[in-house]
Design an enzyme around this catalytic site. Structure first.
Site, PDB file in Angstrom:
ATOM      1  N   LYS A 146       1.031  13.095  45.001  1.00 39.01           N
ATOM      2  CA  LYS A 146       2.089  13.759  44.666  1.00 39.01           C
ATOM      3  C   LYS A 146       1.448  15.307  44.401  1.00 39.01           C
ATOM      4  O   LYS A 146       1.341  15.577  43.198  1.00 39.01           O
ATOM      5  CB  LYS A 146       2.840  13.225  43.585  1.00 39.01           C
ATOM      6  CG  LYS A 146       3.914  12.442  43.869  1.00 39.01           C
ATOM      7  CD  LYS A 146       4.817  11.844  42.946  1.00 39.01           C
ATOM      8  CE  LYS A 146       6.029  12.741  42.280  1.00 39.01           C
ATOM      9  NZ  LYS A 146       7.126  12.655  43.344  1.00 39.01           N
TER      10      LYS A 146
HETATM   11  C1  LIG Z   1       7.807  12.230  49.078  1.00 35.85           C
HETATM   12  C2  LIG Z   1       8.508  11.317  48.108  1.00 35.85           C
HETATM   13  N1  LIG Z   1       8.422   9.954  48.750  1.00 35.85           N
HETATM   14  C3  LIG Z   1       8.720   9.057  47.885  1.00 35.85           C
HETATM   15  C4  LIG Z   1       9.067   9.143  46.543  1.00 35.85           C
HETATM   16  C5  LIG Z   1       9.581   7.831  45.924  1.00 35.85           C
HETATM   17  O1  LIG Z   1       8.488   7.416  44.943  1.00 35.85           O
HETATM   18  P1  LIG Z   1       8.662   6.556  43.384  1.00 35.85           P
HETATM   19  O2  LIG Z   1       9.577   5.399  44.101  1.00 35.85           O
HETATM   20  O3  LIG Z   1       7.445   6.455  43.148  1.00 35.85           O
HETATM   21  O4  LIG Z   1       9.541   7.835  42.729  1.00 35.85           O
HETATM   22  C6  LIG Z   1       9.123  10.309  46.008  1.00 35.85           C
HETATM   23  C7  LIG Z   1       9.308  10.437  44.469  1.00 35.85           C
HETATM   24  O5  LIG Z   1       8.475  10.602  43.865  1.00 35.85           O
HETATM   25  C8  LIG Z   1       8.553  11.558  46.902  1.00 35.85           C
HETATM   26  O6  LIG Z   1       8.325  12.658  46.045  1.00 35.85           O
END
Ligand SMILES: Cc1ncc(COP(=O)(O)O)c(C=O)c1O
Length: 320
Positions: free
Chosen positions: A171
């Site tokens: 991230k």
């Molecule tokens: C690009 C992206 N994909 C998927 C997710 C989903 O991840 P999570 O379930 O850990 O929030 C997120 C959110 O954090 C994201 O920013």
């Protein structure tokens, strides 16, 4: 311009203004909201050299429950390692800081927690050798990311970034420009969200959520090699599906499978389990929330608010 704005989706118009709180945790201490400031020449601001997390707290009864707190901080530090940003805190320390912050703000309602580690102010050298690294956590009231119960999405014309460019597995602040491009185009064209294809033309994920497709009673989600973030909600759903006897597979997903799916839903910490009712204006299934989506969404919600543990007590942190 006016016509363009009129077309913008309800979801995009939903207010996402952040409500100020008393304290922010910054570099080891609680500081007032107005004191939590950074220099305009911070490296992270100019070059996207930061990593962050999105965590949810759910108010239920008199208490506040945080979902998969430890795993979020572990992923945060993994993202930092991928970016070669050195953070001086261990996941346990950040977890303690997060709880201290929430308690100091007396927060008991649904909230969003945003930890961020970013390269600070020193110079403009892209290599940021020996530049200071800042770590902060902000927590603010938050109810829902999407303002609708069922989403109308499109396939974006923007390609999802991929590992040899900047890894979607982390991230990274700068990565989100890719998501922002796709999301803004989708909103301007009246869609609630965009699904991005990866560099090989296969389905990757939405701008801030992973995607699941139901076909013939089988739950399918793009595999980790499909240029996705390894979402914690995705992980939760894969485990719950297995425990509920729903067959789930991780594999490459073709764009055309979106048009023939019985059900589609998105998963993310901010979005929760968000049913998709149409893709590129083509109805998904019968255009209503499907039974598998409904079942998983109910179990997920009971779990995150601490109403049921389903054998996963360790996933939920009770704040008070
Ligand atoms: C690009 C992206 N994909 C998927 C997710 C989903 O991840 P999570 O379930 O850990 O929030 C997120 C959110 O954090 C994201 O920013």
């Amino acid at each position: 311009m006016k016509a363009e704005l009129e077309q913008t989706s309800d979801t995009a118009k939903a207010t996402s203004e952040i409500q100020k709180v008393d304290f922010v945790w910054m570099n080891g201490e609680l500081v007032g909201w107005e004191e939590a400031k950074v220099p305009v020449m911070s490296h992270g601001l100019h070059y996207g050299t930061g990593v962050f997390e999105g965590i949810r707290g759910y108010g239920y009864g008199e208490n506040l429950y945080i979902f998969r707190l430890r795993e979020h901080f572990e992923r945060l530090l993994e993202s930092a390692r991928i970016c070669d940003i050195e953070c001086n805190y261990a996941p346990q320390e950040l977890e303690r800081a997060c709880l201290e912050l929430i308690r100091a703000n007396k927060m008991r309602q649904d909230c969003y927690i945003r930890p961020i580690i970013f390269v600070g102010f020193s110079g403009i050298n892209l290599g940021f050798i020996n530049y200071p690294v800042n770590t902060a956590i902000v927590a603010f009231p938050f109810s829902q990311y999407f303002s609708k119960a069922g989403l109308d999405v499109c396939v974006s014309s923007w390609t999802r970034l991929y590992d040899p460019v900047t890894p979607p597995m982390a991230k990274i602040c700068g990565n989100y420009v890719n998501s922002v491009f796709a999301k803004r185009d989708a909103a301007k064209n009246g869609y609630d969200e965009a699904i991005m294809l990866n560099s090989t033309g296969k389905v990757s994920e939405a701008t801030g959520e992973n995607i699941f497709v139901v076909r013939d009673d089988e739950l399918v989600t793009p595999s980790l090699g499909s240029s996705i973030l390894k979402g914690l909600t995705r992980d939760t759903i894969l485990l719950l599906a297995d425990e509920l006897g729903i067959r789930a597979v991780e594999r490459e997903v073709a764009r055309s499978e979106l048009y023939t799916a019985n059900e589609i839903f998105l998963t993310g910490t901010a979005a929760g389990i968000a049913p998709v009712l149409s893709v590129d204006k083509r109805r998904v299934g019968n255009g209503k929330v499907g039974p598998i989506t409904e079942r998983l969404a109910k179990v997920y919600f009971d779990l995150v608010v601490g109403r049921e543990t389903f054998g996963h007590k360790q996933w939920v942190t009770k704040v008070y």
